[in-house]
Design an enzyme around this catalytic site. Structure first.
Site, PDB file in Angstrom:
ATOM      1  N   ASP A  21      17.075  12.800  48.891  1.00 15.53           N
ATOM      2  CA  ASP A  21      16.059  12.445  47.884  1.00 15.53           C
ATOM      3  C   ASP A  21      15.528  11.051  48.216  1.00 15.53           C
ATOM      4  OD1 ASP A  21      14.347  12.511  45.766  1.00 15.53           O
ATOM      5  OD2 ASP A  21      15.867  12.316  44.213  1.00 15.53           O
TER       6      ASP A  21
HETATM    7 MG   LIG Z   1      16.824   8.605  41.573  1.00 18.88          MG
END
Ligand SMILES: [Mg+2]
Ligand SMILES: Nc1ncnc2c1ncn2[C@@H]1O[C@H](COP(=O)(O)OP(=O)(O)O)[C@@H](O)[C@H]1O
Length: 261
Positions: free
Chosen positions: A180
C-alpha cells in the site's frame, strides 16, 4: 469511549491522545506522544501486520511493536510513533519534484530488502485469492474506484474484473513489496525517508504492485481527487527517478488489481 484490552490499557495509562482521520481502511488510529494505537478489524491482513513489522526491524525503518491484542473481532496494535511528516503533508507536497524523488527512494528501499528468509507472500496466487474473498463477500468499495473502471468500455462489476485478472496474469518478478505504497504511508524528515507504516499487506510479490499504487497516489495528491498542489504535474516522472521505462500493461494490471482491495 471504546474499552481497550487490559494489557494495552495498562501500558498506556491515561496518556492523552489525538485521533487521525487519514487512513482508508476504517482503522481507528490514536496518536499518543510516543506511541500509536491502531484499532482495526481482526482480518487476515491485520493479523499479519505485527509479524511483518517485527520481521522488517533492522531492514527498513518501521515502528516497533509494543503489544498486539485481539478482542471482540478487533485487533489492537500498539507500536512506537515514528517522527517525520507523511509525503502527503502539505508542507512536503508543495514541492512535487522533491516528493517524486522521495517516493522513488522509498520504492528502492522497499525493493532492496533481502527476501531470502521472508515468510510473507504477496504474489498473484496470494493476492488474487484475497481479491476473490473481497468480491465474494461483496466488500469491494465500487464508489472508491477510478470512474473508468466500472463504466461502459470497462468492467461490468467486480466479478467481471476479477475474472479478467485471473485470466490475464502477467509474468511475475519477485521482490519485497509494501502493498500500500501511497503517500500517507511513507514518512520523511530532513530530505530522507524515515519511516514506512501500514504494512499488513507487505510481502514477496511483483514490484509493479508498489509502482502502480505509488504512481496513482502521486497523481491523486498532486493534481487529482486528493488535491491540486501541482496542477498538470506528470506522475510518470516517478519512473525517471527510478531509472526504468515502465511496462504499461503491467502498470494497468496492478492498478486494476488494487481496485478490488
Ligand atoms: Mg495508511
Ligand atoms: N507508527 C506510527 N508513527 C507515526 N504515525 C503513524 C504511525 N502509525 C500510523 N500513523 C499515522 O496514522 C495514519 C493511519 O495509519 P495507517 O496504519 O496507515 O492506517 P490505515 O490502514 O487506516 O491507512 C498514517 O498515515 C500516519 O499518519
Amino acid at each position: 469511549m471504546e474499552r481497550l484490552p487490559e494489557r494495552i490499557r495498562k501500558l498506556l495509562g491515561d496518556a492523552p491522545f489525538e485521533t487521525d482521520a487519514i487512513g482508508m481502511s476504517g482503522a481507528g488510529i490514536r496518536l499518543y506522544p510516543d506511541a500509536v494505537l491502531k484499532i482495526a478489524r481482526d482480518d487476515a491482513v491485520a493479523r499479519q501486520e505485527a509479524g511483518i513489522m517485527a520481521w522488517l526491524r533492522g531492514k527498513l525503518p518501521v515502528p516497533e511493536v509494543l503489544a498486539c491484542e485481539r478482542e471482540g473481532g478487533r485487533q489492537y496494535l500498539l507500536m512506537t510513533r515514528l517522527s517525520g511528516k507523511m509525503l502527503c503533508d502539505s508542507a512536503v507536497l508543495g514541492d512535487a519534484e522533491n516528493v517524486t524523488r522521495l517516493l522513488a527512494q522509498a520504492l528502492v528501499m522497499v525493493g532492496s530488502v533481502d527476501i531470502r528468509d521472508c515468510p510473507y507472500r504477496a504474489d498473484l496466487d496470494a493476492e488474487l485469492a484475497i481479491a476473490r474473498e473481497h468480491v465474494e463477500r461483496g466488500e469491494v468499495d465500487v464508489e472508491n474506484t477510478d470512474p473508468a473502471t466500472f463504466a461502459p468500455g470497462g468492467f461490468r462489476d467486480p466479478e467481471h474484473l476479477l475474472l479478467w485478472l485471473e485470466e490475464n496474469r502477467p509474468r511475475e518478478e519477485r521482490r519485497f513489496t509494501h502493498g500500500d505504497m501511497c503517500l500517507p504511508n511513507i514518512l520523511t524528515e530532513n530530505g530522507r525517508i524515515t519511516g514506512f507504516i501500514d504494512l499488513g499487506g507487505a510481502g514477496v510479490g511483483d514490484p509493479y504492485r508498489d509502482y502502480a499504487i505509488a504512481r496513482r497516489s502521486l497523481h491523486d495528491n498532486t493534481d487529482g481527487p486528493h488535491g491540486h498542489a501541482s496542477p498538470g504535474f506528470d506522475a510518470d516522472r516517478l519512473f525517471k527517478y527510478l531509472g526504468i521505462s515502465p511496462d504499461g500493461e503491467k502498470m494497468r494490471y496492478f492498478a486494476l488489481l488494487d481496485e478490488l482491495f
